[in-house]
Scaffold this motif. Structure first.
Motif, PDB file in Angstrom:
ATOM      1  N   GLY A   1     -50.050 -10.892  18.920  1.00 29.19           N
ATOM      2  CA  GLY A   1     -48.797 -10.396  19.476  1.00 29.19           C
ATOM      3  C   GLY A   1     -48.184  -9.293  18.629  1.00 29.19           C
ATOM      4  O   GLY A   1     -47.606  -8.336  19.148  1.00 29.19           O
TER       5      GLY A   1
ATOM      6  N   THR B   1     -45.362  -4.512  21.251  1.00 25.68           N
ATOM      7  CA  THR B   1     -44.160  -4.618  22.072  1.00 25.68           C
ATOM      8  C   THR B   1     -43.535  -5.985  21.867  1.00 25.68           C
ATOM      9  O   THR B   1     -44.208  -6.951  21.495  1.00 25.68           O
ATOM     10  N   LYS B   2     -42.238  -6.061  22.125  1.00 27.75           N
ATOM     11  CA  LYS B   2     -41.554  -7.348  21.984  1.00 27.75           C
ATOM     12  C   LYS B   2     -42.022  -8.341  23.035  1.00 27.75           C
ATOM     13  O   LYS B   2     -42.178  -9.527  22.764  1.00 27.75           O
ATOM     14  N   LEU B   3     -42.242  -7.845  24.250  1.00 25.43           N
ATOM     15  CA  LEU B   3     -42.712  -8.718  25.319  1.00 25.43           C
ATOM     16  C   LEU B   3     -44.097  -9.281  24.999  1.00 25.43           C
ATOM     17  O   LEU B   3     -44.350 -10.480  25.169  1.00 25.43           O
ATOM     18  N   GLY B   4     -44.993  -8.429  24.514  1.00 28.92           N
ATOM     19  CA  GLY B   4     -46.327  -8.883  24.142  1.00 28.92           C
ATOM     20  C   GLY B   4     -46.285  -9.901  23.023  1.00 28.92           C
ATOM     21  O   GLY B   4     -47.029 -10.889  23.033  1.00 28.92           O
TER      22      GLY B   4
ATOM     23  N   MET C   1     -43.764 -11.958  22.331  1.00 28.76           N
ATOM     24  CA  MET C   1     -43.209 -13.212  22.845  1.00 28.76           C
ATOM     25  C   MET C   1     -44.225 -13.967  23.715  1.00 28.76           C
ATOM     26  O   MET C   1     -44.317 -15.191  23.644  1.00 28.76           O
ATOM     27  N   VAL C   2     -44.975 -13.228  24.534  1.00 32.16           N
ATOM     28  CA  VAL C   2     -45.982 -13.870  25.385  1.00 32.16           C
ATOM     29  C   VAL C   2     -47.071 -14.501  24.520  1.00 32.16           C
ATOM     30  O   VAL C   2     -47.470 -15.653  24.738  1.00 32.16           O
ATOM     31  N   CYS C   3     -47.556 -13.756  23.535  1.00 35.05           N
ATOM     32  CA  CYS C   3     -48.599 -14.302  22.652  1.00 35.05           C
ATOM     33  C   CYS C   3     -48.080 -15.469  21.832  1.00 35.05           C
ATOM     34  O   CYS C   3     -48.805 -16.446  21.606  1.00 35.05           O
TER      35      CYS C   3
ATOM     36  N   GLY D   1     -45.767 -17.575  22.779  1.00 39.80           N
ATOM     37  CA  GLY D   1     -45.694 -18.701  23.716  1.00 39.80           C
ATOM     38  C   GLY D   1     -47.058 -19.308  23.988  1.00 39.80           C
ATOM     39  O   GLY D   1     -47.217 -20.537  24.007  1.00 39.80           O
ATOM     40  N   ILE D   2     -48.058 -18.458  24.173  1.00 43.02           N
ATOM     41  CA  ILE D   2     -49.420 -18.951  24.403  1.00 43.02           C
ATOM     42  C   ILE D   2     -49.934 -19.684  23.166  1.00 43.02           C
ATOM     43  O   ILE D   2     -50.551 -20.744  23.270  1.00 43.02           O
TER      44      ILE D   2
ATOM     45  N   TRP E   1     -48.269 -23.067  22.934  1.00 45.44           N
ATOM     46  CA  TRP E   1     -48.844 -23.961  23.940  1.00 45.44           C
ATOM     47  C   TRP E   1     -50.223 -24.457  23.493  1.00 45.44           C
ATOM     48  O   TRP E   1     -50.545 -25.654  23.633  1.00 45.44           O
TER      49      TRP E   1
END
Length: 99
Positions: free
Chosen positions: A35, A40-43, A45-47, A49-50, A53
């Motif tokens: 990430g 990017t901030k979105l990338g 946060m997504v990474c 979260g993954i 999980w």
């Protein structure tokens, strides 16, 4: 000779990173690295979260099993390469032992 000496009770504990075992924390840390390289901030946060999980899933799978369950699973399920090959044990594709 009144010296306070610390005598550890458990010598074979798993390595810890914070409150997590090292094998449970590894997917989260790898996902944070991926990430961060996304840029990017979105990338990120997504990474993150993954990774969280994946770490929770691994912790739940490992909950009622041997402490080295993840290492044993990786040895038997993943293909061998020169980095992960062990010299003192037979290759994992040899399933039948004689002796």
């Amino acid at each position: 000779m009144q010296a306070d000496t610390f005598i550890p009770r458990r010598l074979d504990d798993q390595w810890k990173i914070g409150l997590w075992d090292a094998d449970v924390a590894a997917p989260f840390m790898f996902a944070l690295f991926v990430g961060f390289t996304a840029g990017t901030k979105l990338g990120f946060m997504v990474c993150a979260g993954i990774g969280f999980w994946l770490s929770r899933t691994l912790a739940r799978v490992k909950a009622d099993k041997h402490p080295s369950f993840a290492m044993h699973w990786a040895y038997w399920a993943l293909p061998t390469n020169p980095i992960t090959a062990m010299r003192c044990t037979p290759p994992s594709h040899i399933r039948r032992m004689v002796g």
